[in-house]
Design a protein around this motif. Structure first.
Motif, PDB file in Angstrom:
ATOM      1  N   ILE A   1       0.905  -1.191   0.124  1.00 34.27           N
ATOM      2  CA  ILE A   1      -0.048  -0.125   0.042  1.00 34.27           C
ATOM      3  C   ILE A   1       1.033   1.234   0.025  1.00 34.27           C
ATOM      4  CG2 ILE A   1      -1.781   1.209   1.286  1.00 34.27           C
ATOM      5  CD1 ILE A   1      -2.571  -1.328   2.463  1.00 34.27           C
ATOM      6  N   LYS A   2       0.806   1.918  -1.153  1.00 36.18           N
ATOM      7  CA  LYS A   2       1.925   3.134  -1.230  1.00 36.18           C
ATOM      8  C   LYS A   2       1.525   4.321  -0.186  1.00 36.18           C
ATOM      9  CE  LYS A   2       3.938   1.490  -5.019  1.00 36.18           C
ATOM     10  NZ  LYS A   2       5.206   1.030  -5.017  1.00 36.18           N
ATOM     11  N   LYS A   3       2.448   4.825   0.275  1.00 37.29           N
ATOM     12  CA  LYS A   3       2.331   5.928   1.165  1.00 37.29           C
ATOM     13  C   LYS A   3       2.029   7.197   0.577  1.00 37.29           C
ATOM     14  CE  LYS A   3       5.179   4.416   5.355  1.00 37.29           C
ATOM     15  NZ  LYS A   3       6.162   4.735   6.100  1.00 37.29           N
ATOM     16  N   ASN A   4       0.903   7.704   0.318  1.00 34.81           N
ATOM     17  CA  ASN A   4       0.513   9.003  -0.096  1.00 34.81           C
ATOM     18  C   ASN A   4      -0.734   9.512   0.483  1.00 34.81           C
ATOM     19  OD1 ASN A   4      -1.596   7.356  -1.341  1.00 34.81           O
ATOM     20  ND2 ASN A   4      -0.319   6.811  -3.112  1.00 34.81           N
ATOM     21  N   ASP A   5      -1.252  10.389  -0.083  1.00 35.01           N
ATOM     22  CA  ASP A   5      -2.356  11.404   0.278  1.00 35.01           C
ATOM     23  C   ASP A   5      -3.731  10.574   0.464  1.00 35.01           C
ATOM     24  OD1 ASP A   5      -1.106  13.781   1.170  1.00 35.01           O
ATOM     25  OD2 ASP A   5      -1.251  14.412  -0.729  1.00 35.01           O
ATOM     26  N   ASP A   6      -3.716   9.625  -0.640  1.00 31.56           N
ATOM     27  CA  ASP A   6      -5.015   8.715  -1.059  1.00 31.56           C
ATOM     28  C   ASP A   6      -5.109   7.844   0.142  1.00 31.56           C
ATOM     29  OD1 ASP A   6      -6.376  10.008  -3.189  1.00 31.56           O
ATOM     30  OD2 ASP A   6      -4.487   9.171  -4.524  1.00 31.56           O
ATOM     31  N   THR A   7      -3.903   7.110   0.438  1.00 31.58           N
ATOM     32  CA  THR A   7      -3.861   6.254   1.344  1.00 31.58           C
ATOM     33  C   THR A   7      -4.135   6.658   3.103  1.00 31.58           C
ATOM     34  OG1 THR A   7      -2.310   4.834  -0.069  1.00 31.58           O
ATOM     35  CG2 THR A   7      -2.211   4.252   2.374  1.00 31.58           C
ATOM     36  N   GLN A   8      -3.694   8.034   3.060  1.00 30.00           N
ATOM     37  CA  GLN A   8      -3.899   8.536   4.321  1.00 30.00           C
ATOM     38  C   GLN A   8      -5.365   8.707   4.680  1.00 30.00           C
ATOM     39  OE1 GLN A   8      -0.906   9.232   6.340  1.00 30.00           O
ATOM     40  NE2 GLN A   8      -2.473   9.282   7.946  1.00 30.00           N
ATOM     41  N   GLU A   9      -6.011   9.135   3.379  1.00 31.80           N
ATOM     42  CA  GLU A   9      -7.576   9.437   3.608  1.00 31.80           C
ATOM     43  C   GLU A   9      -8.137   8.423   3.880  1.00 31.80           C
ATOM     44  OE1 GLU A   9     -10.860  11.687   1.250  1.00 31.80           O
ATOM     45  OE2 GLU A   9      -9.714  10.940  -0.135  1.00 31.80           O
ATOM     46  N   PHE A  10      -7.815   6.874   3.134  1.00 31.20           N
ATOM     47  CA  PHE A  10      -8.557   5.644   3.181  1.00 31.20           C
ATOM     48  C   PHE A  10      -8.302   5.254   4.429  1.00 31.20           C
ATOM     49  CE2 PHE A  10      -8.207   1.058   3.204  1.00 31.20           C
ATOM     50  CZ  PHE A  10      -9.212   0.623   2.082  1.00 31.20           C
ATOM     51  N   ILE A  11      -7.252   5.559   5.328  1.00 33.26           N
ATOM     52  CA  ILE A  11      -7.191   4.992   6.474  1.00 33.26           C
ATOM     53  C   ILE A  11      -7.942   5.782   7.690  1.00 33.26           C
ATOM     54  CG2 ILE A  11      -5.384   4.819   8.599  1.00 33.26           C
ATOM     55  CD1 ILE A  11      -3.299   4.086   6.637  1.00 33.26           C
ATOM     56  N   GLU A  12      -7.956   7.148   7.406  1.00 34.41           N
ATOM     57  CA  GLU A  12      -8.644   8.194   7.961  1.00 34.41           C
ATOM     58  C   GLU A  12     -10.350   7.532   8.318  1.00 34.41           C
ATOM     59  OE1 GLU A  12      -9.899  12.836   8.389  1.00 34.41           O
ATOM     60  OE2 GLU A  12      -8.444  12.139   6.833  1.00 34.41           O
ATOM     61  N   ILE A  13     -10.810   7.277   6.972  1.00 35.38           N
ATOM     62  CA  ILE A  13     -12.027   6.998   6.505  1.00 35.38           C
ATOM     63  C   ILE A  13     -12.380   5.519   7.364  1.00 35.38           C
ATOM     64  CG2 ILE A  13     -13.674   6.202   4.826  1.00 35.38           C
ATOM     65  CD1 ILE A  13     -12.165   8.114   2.998  1.00 35.38           C
ATOM     66  N   LEU A  14     -11.505   4.672   7.187  1.00 33.20           N
ATOM     67  CA  LEU A  14     -11.673   3.358   8.020  1.00 33.20           C
ATOM     68  C   LEU A  14     -11.715   3.280   9.449  1.00 33.20           C
ATOM     69  CD1 LEU A  14     -11.719   0.368   7.646  1.00 33.20           C
ATOM     70  CD2 LEU A  14      -9.112   0.241   7.785  1.00 33.20           C
ATOM     71  N   GLU A  15     -10.925   4.326  10.087  1.00 37.35           N
ATOM     72  CA  GLU A  15     -10.915   4.404  11.447  1.00 37.35           C
ATOM     73  C   GLU A  15     -12.399   5.153  12.083  1.00 37.35           C
ATOM     74  OE1 GLU A  15      -7.365   6.682  12.146  1.00 37.35           O
ATOM     75  OE2 GLU A  15      -6.070   4.959  12.559  1.00 37.35           O
ATOM     76  N   HIS A  16     -12.624   5.971  11.045  1.00 42.71           N
ATOM     77  CA  HIS A  16     -13.874   6.698  11.120  1.00 42.71           C
ATOM     78  C   HIS A  16     -15.233   5.660  11.255  1.00 42.71           C
ATOM     79  CE1 HIS A  16     -17.096   9.696  11.271  1.00 42.71           C
ATOM     80  NE2 HIS A  16     -17.453   9.181  10.400  1.00 42.71           N
ATOM     81  N   MET A  17     -15.307   4.991  10.160  1.00 41.86           N
ATOM     82  CA  MET A  17     -16.502   4.266   9.999  1.00 41.86           C
ATOM     83  C   MET A  17     -16.434   3.066  10.886  1.00 41.86           C
ATOM     84  SD  MET A  17     -17.921   5.526   7.505  1.00 41.86           S
ATOM     85  CE  MET A  17     -19.118   4.430   7.167  1.00 41.86           C
ATOM     86  N   ILE A  18     -15.487   2.540  11.473  1.00 43.01           N
ATOM     87  CA  ILE A  18     -15.298   1.433  12.402  1.00 43.01           C
ATOM     88  C   ILE A  18     -16.009   1.821  13.712  1.00 43.01           C
ATOM     89  CG2 ILE A  18     -13.985  -0.154  13.829  1.00 43.01           C
ATOM     90  CD1 ILE A  18     -12.024  -0.425  11.645  1.00 43.01           C
ATOM     91  N   ALA A  19     -15.446   3.293  14.071  1.00 44.27           N
ATOM     92  CA  ALA A  19     -16.042   4.051  15.372  1.00 44.27           C
ATOM     93  C   ALA A  19     -17.388   4.489  15.192  1.00 44.27           C
ATOM     94  CB  ALA A  19     -14.755   4.976  15.791  1.00 44.27           C
ATOM     95  N   ASN A  20     -17.712   5.255  14.279  1.00 44.44           N
ATOM     96  CA  ASN A  20     -18.964   5.953  14.056  1.00 44.44           C
ATOM     97  C   ASN A  20     -19.582   5.746  12.570  1.00 44.44           C
ATOM     98  OD1 ASN A  20     -18.263   7.806  16.478  1.00 44.44           O
ATOM     99  ND2 ASN A  20     -16.520   8.018  15.085  1.00 44.44           N
TER     100      ASN A  20
END
Length: 471
Positions: free
Chosen positions: A112-131
């Protein structure tokens, strides 16, 4: 494919779409429900250590997590995921490794390449699991035709909609685009929205909107707000003089001038359409040449050098060395190649000239922005000094008030002390005077003696009326 990568995808997202387009179209019909929306997709590899090495697309939707590959598809509800672990890949520091814990089992995704798209992906994943119940706006779901201006952001906050950090960054397209998108939303039927300003005694505004009237707006890109500061009917420009320059148009009348950074001809056409009379500024023939229109010496110098350089090239081409006799019998293909090289050279020179002109425009714009920033800093400094002066004046008044109050208290204390002293003296006097009987009081000339006066005593006032020796 906009459903998967949004209206303004990055180069990485475009590359993903090209590589997996057929796979995603198939998944759209087989894996997604009718109400399910894509939030973000990235490229990943699943189960690398198992030897299967499934290359595919890692996707987040409003309902689940998907992994889509040619050989196998996976889908997990957010409620099934108990935890995630994100860490740098041990072999490649430029890539992430993401592990999802589902019950007692785990799924690991690599490459998984380290870039802005991946950072957003992880941010969304963490949010959807919690909220999962809370809405989220991402670079895929956002319509970039509409700017995230201050009012829209406040509305989203009120509705408790989360906005990803990368979306805020991606939505900022620069001063011009942001201002145009905001004003296009305010004036959906506007005939013209361009950068410009109005100047009478001072420069005002930075955007001009033509929508039944001519409106002047002050746009603040930092605050993401636009404020209307002036409005004119078309008749305001009656008998105006329109002066076209290379990169701007100036509309002059008796009250001031409206400067348009572009689209001057479009503005003139609008005035003509509504039957507003105006005139174009007439110039001498040499003042119509690009670079000589403004009359500024530095522009004339640059233009002269460009024209001279172009002329020298033309002369060199026209009067270059004549081909030798032996050259004249060269194959027609070589002559053709020479012509192609000549055309290519002219094209390259034209492109260089265009780049120089663009660089000059950018420099002018940069200087104007710097000047505007300096002016803003000066105003802020004046405001700060005025506030400091006001605070000092207020402190001085408070000090004067405090000193006056202290003086009043001292005077009051002195007065009370004086009154106390007089009362004590009177009491002392009363205590020191004594008459044995009324004969002594009359002999002293003090009869009759009233209660409170020196010498008064009860044995002198036998009837108790407060007056002694009264008979």
């Amino acid at each position: 494919m906009q459903k998967w990568i949004g209206k303004r995808p990055t180069m990485g997202q475009k590359s993903l779409k090209t590589k997996y387009e057929k796979l995603l179209l198939q998944a759209q019909h087989t894996l997604l429900t009718s109400n399910e929306k894509i939030l973000k997709v990235i490229e990943a590899e699943c189960d690398k250590k198992s030897g299967r090495e499934l290359d595919g697309v890692f996707a987040l939707t409003t309902e689940s997590v998907l992994f889509i590959s040619k050989r196998e598809n996976m889908k997990y509800k957010y409620s099934q995921i108990s935890d995630i672990d994100v860490r740098t890949d041990g072999k490649d520091k430029s890539e992430w490794q993401l592990t999802i814990k589902i019950g007692r089992s785990k799924r690991t995704f690599d490459d998984i390449k380290k870039n802005d798209d991946t950072q957003e992906f992880i941010e969304i994943l963490e949010h959807m699991i919690a909220n999962q119940s809370q809405d989220i706006l991402t670079t895929v779901t956002h319509d970039f035709d509409y700017f995230l201006h201050a009012e829209r952001l406040e509305d989203l906050r009120t509705r408790e909609v989360k906005i990803t950090s990368f979306l805020m960054k991606r939505d900022d397209m620069g001063f011009t685009k942001n201002g145009e998108r905001l004003l296009r939303e305010k004036h959906k039927n506007a005939e013209l929205i361009i950068e410009g300003f109005y100047q009478d005694k001072q420069k005002k505004g930075n955007f001009i909107v033509v929508d039944n009237n001519v409106l002047l707006y002050q746009y603040d890109n930092k605050e993401r707000k636009a404020e209307q500061i002036n409005k004119w009917s078309y008749t305001f420009f009656t008998n105006a003089v329109i002066d076209h320059f290379a990169i701007k148009t100036v509309i002059n009348n008796d009250e001031g001038k409206l400067v348009l950074n572009s689209s001057g001809k479009a503005f003139a056409n609008i005035l003509s359409k509504v039957n507003i009379p105006f005139t174009f500024k007439k110039r001498k023939w040499h003042q119509k040449i690009l670079g000589f229109r403004s009359g500024e010496w530095w522009k004339k110098t640059i233009a002269s050098l460009v024209y001279l350089f172009t002329l020298l090239i033309i002369i060199a081409i026209a009067f270059g060395e004549e081909p030798k006799e032996s050259d004249s019998i060269k194959p027609a293909t070589e002559v053709s190649n020479s012509e192609e090289e000549k055309v290519e050279k002219e094209k390259r020179l034209a492109e260089e000239k265009e780049k120089q002109e663009e660089a000059r425009k950018q420099e002018e714009k940069r200087l104007a922005e710097e000047k505007e920033k300096q002016e803003e800093a000066r105003k802020q400094e004046e405001k700060r000094l005025a506030e400091e002066k006001e605070k000092q004046e207020e402190a001085r008044k408070q000090e004067e008030k405090r000193l006056a109050e202290e003086q009043r208290k001292k005077e009051e204390e002195a007065r009370l002390a004086e009154e106390k002293r007089k009362a004590e003296e009177e009491e002392q006097q009363q205590t020191n005077v004594y008459f044995k009987n009324c004969t002594d009081a009359r002999a002293a000339g003090a009869a009759p003696v009233h209660r409170g006066e020196p010498g008064y005593a009860k044995h002198l006032d036998r009837d108790g009326d407060g007056i002694g020796c009264d008979s």
